[in-house]
Motif scaffolding. Structure first.
Motif: not given
Ligand code: NPW
Ligand code: ATP
Ligand code: MG
Length: 345
Positions: A83-85, A149-151, A153-155, A179-181, A203-208, A269-271
């Protein structure tokens, strides 16, 4: 263009709600279309009505008297081979919102890539080095806020370094946006951030869901979003939680603000990375501004509301231009005009 701002308090028995309809970006002139409140919380509601004006109040004026760095030196901890974006979007957004310097602390692999996106970013290829924590700690006294946290990873080794950087940042009292990881890490070890009220979690939906289950030992109650975000904030010791989604819910365990400023239906992604980067700057500004500028309100609620509105406005403007092909980079290009429309007109 219509945006909706709602405010609720934590007292369920006597819930306050206020909805402010804001037209044509003119949030200063927002009119109240609905209100119901309890007597003893009356003053709180009145204070919160003009949250948009509070965001404007904390923005430092552009004058010839300030030197480089004064308007914000922001650190982003994240960026790995995959993840570099994400760290790029966060860091460039911080600059475009008005920070003077934006640092990215990432792995060696990611550094050249991120640097090649933009000469404006200061990129430190340290996060996977044996003395990563020391390398970041050296910079912390010069940073006004950090976004973890942005990008990332989970290492395991990177998460350990992120953990130590959070601890060092706490010792220095720096506002921390997680945020994110970074949120993955917190859901494994909530005590790392619990009670640190200068932290904002986005948190987004999943993270919450992960955080909520880790803290409350219950699944999220989908019929009570407000209650869930309020309870999560309280369980974490009243730090600020921003639950992103169709409507963004922002809580410090006392109040819940709702930001449903019009964005679009495009979900590339990225918002969220734009949101955390802009929040890095706004949290610093709001924190620095003091209680007078925020009318005694929690500065991090004000900052979070500003960042959510701005991200959604960027989304709206970029979508109008590009429709389905809109990407996060298109949103970054809108930061300047979106900021002016919302906060400087
Ligand atoms: N260009 C780049 O470099 C970018 C890199 N990024 C980086 O990626 C890394 C991982 O971040 P992440 O957000 O993908 O991880 P995570 O929390 O596991 O969620 C993934 C899964 O959650 C789910 N899901 C999500 N929303 C949902 C909803 N509303 N309602 C229901 N389900 C929902 C959905 O599951 P699925 O649909 O696949 O079943 C989705 O696949 C982190 O480091 C981050 O910064 C990003 O910033 C993007 C730009
Ligand atoms: N259904 C939706 N309608 C309108 N806006 C939304 C919706 N879902 C999310 N947003 C907005 O998009 C922004 C990012 O939220 P999102 O949930 O996509 O974060 P994320 O998954 O962390 O993003 P990223 O891809 O950067 O990791 C927030 O400002 C939020 O208000
Ligand atoms: Mg995200």
């Amino acid at each position: 263009m219509v945006g909706l701002i709602c405010i609720f308090t934590s007292n369920f028995a006597s819930e306050i709600s206020s909805c402010i309809l804001a037209k044509n970006y003119g949030f200063c002139n927002a009119c109240i279309i609905e209100r119901s409140f309890s007597l003893h919380r009356n003053h709180t509601l009145k204070d919160m009505e003009n949250i948009f004006q509070l965001v404007r109040n904390v923005i430092p004026p552009l004058t010839g008297k300030r030197h480089k760095g004064q308007d914000g030196r922001i650190g982003i901890v994240g960026g790995c081979r995959e993840y570099t974006g994400a760290p790029y979007f966060a860091a460039i957004t911080a600059l475009k919102v008005g920070a003077d310097l934006s640092h990215v602390f990432c792995t060696k692999d990611a550094a050249t890539v991120i640097k090649s996106y933009s000469p404006e970013l200061i990129v430190h290829p340290v996060l996977d080095s044996p003395n990563a924590v020391h390398e970041v700690d050296k910079w912390l006294p010069r940073l006004h806020s950090v976004v973890i946290g942005p990008g990332l990873g989970r290492d395991e080794a990177l998460l350990e370094n992120a953990k130590a950087i959070i601890e060092k940042s706490k010792l220095k009292g720096i506002p921390i946006i997680i945020d994110a990881d970074g949120l993955w890490l917190i859901s494994q070890q909530p005590s790392l951030i619990q009670g640190y009220q200068r932290a904002i979690l986005t948190p987004n939906y999943m993270e919450f869901s992960r955080l909520y289950e880790a803290m409350l030992r219950d699944p999220v109650d989908s019929s009570d979003h407000h209650g869930c975000v309020l309870r999560l904030s309280q369980a974490l010791g009243n730090l600020t939680v921003v639950q992103k989604g169709e409507r963004d819910l922002i809580s410090d365990g006392e109040k819940v603000l709702v930001c449903s400023h019009e964005g679009s239906s495009r979900r590339c992604g990225g918002q969220g990375d734009l949101l955390s980067g802009s929040l890095g700057v706004l949290a610093h500004w709001a924190f620095l501004a003091g209680a007078e500028k925020t009318n005694g309100q929690n500065p991090f609620l004000v900052a979070a509301f500003g960042a959510c509105s701005l991200t959604r406005q960027c989304n709206n403007q970029a979508f109008q231009k590009f429709g389905r092909s809109m990407t996060a980079s298109d949103m970054v290009s809108e930061v300047g005009t979106a900021f002016s429309k919302l906060f400087e007109t």
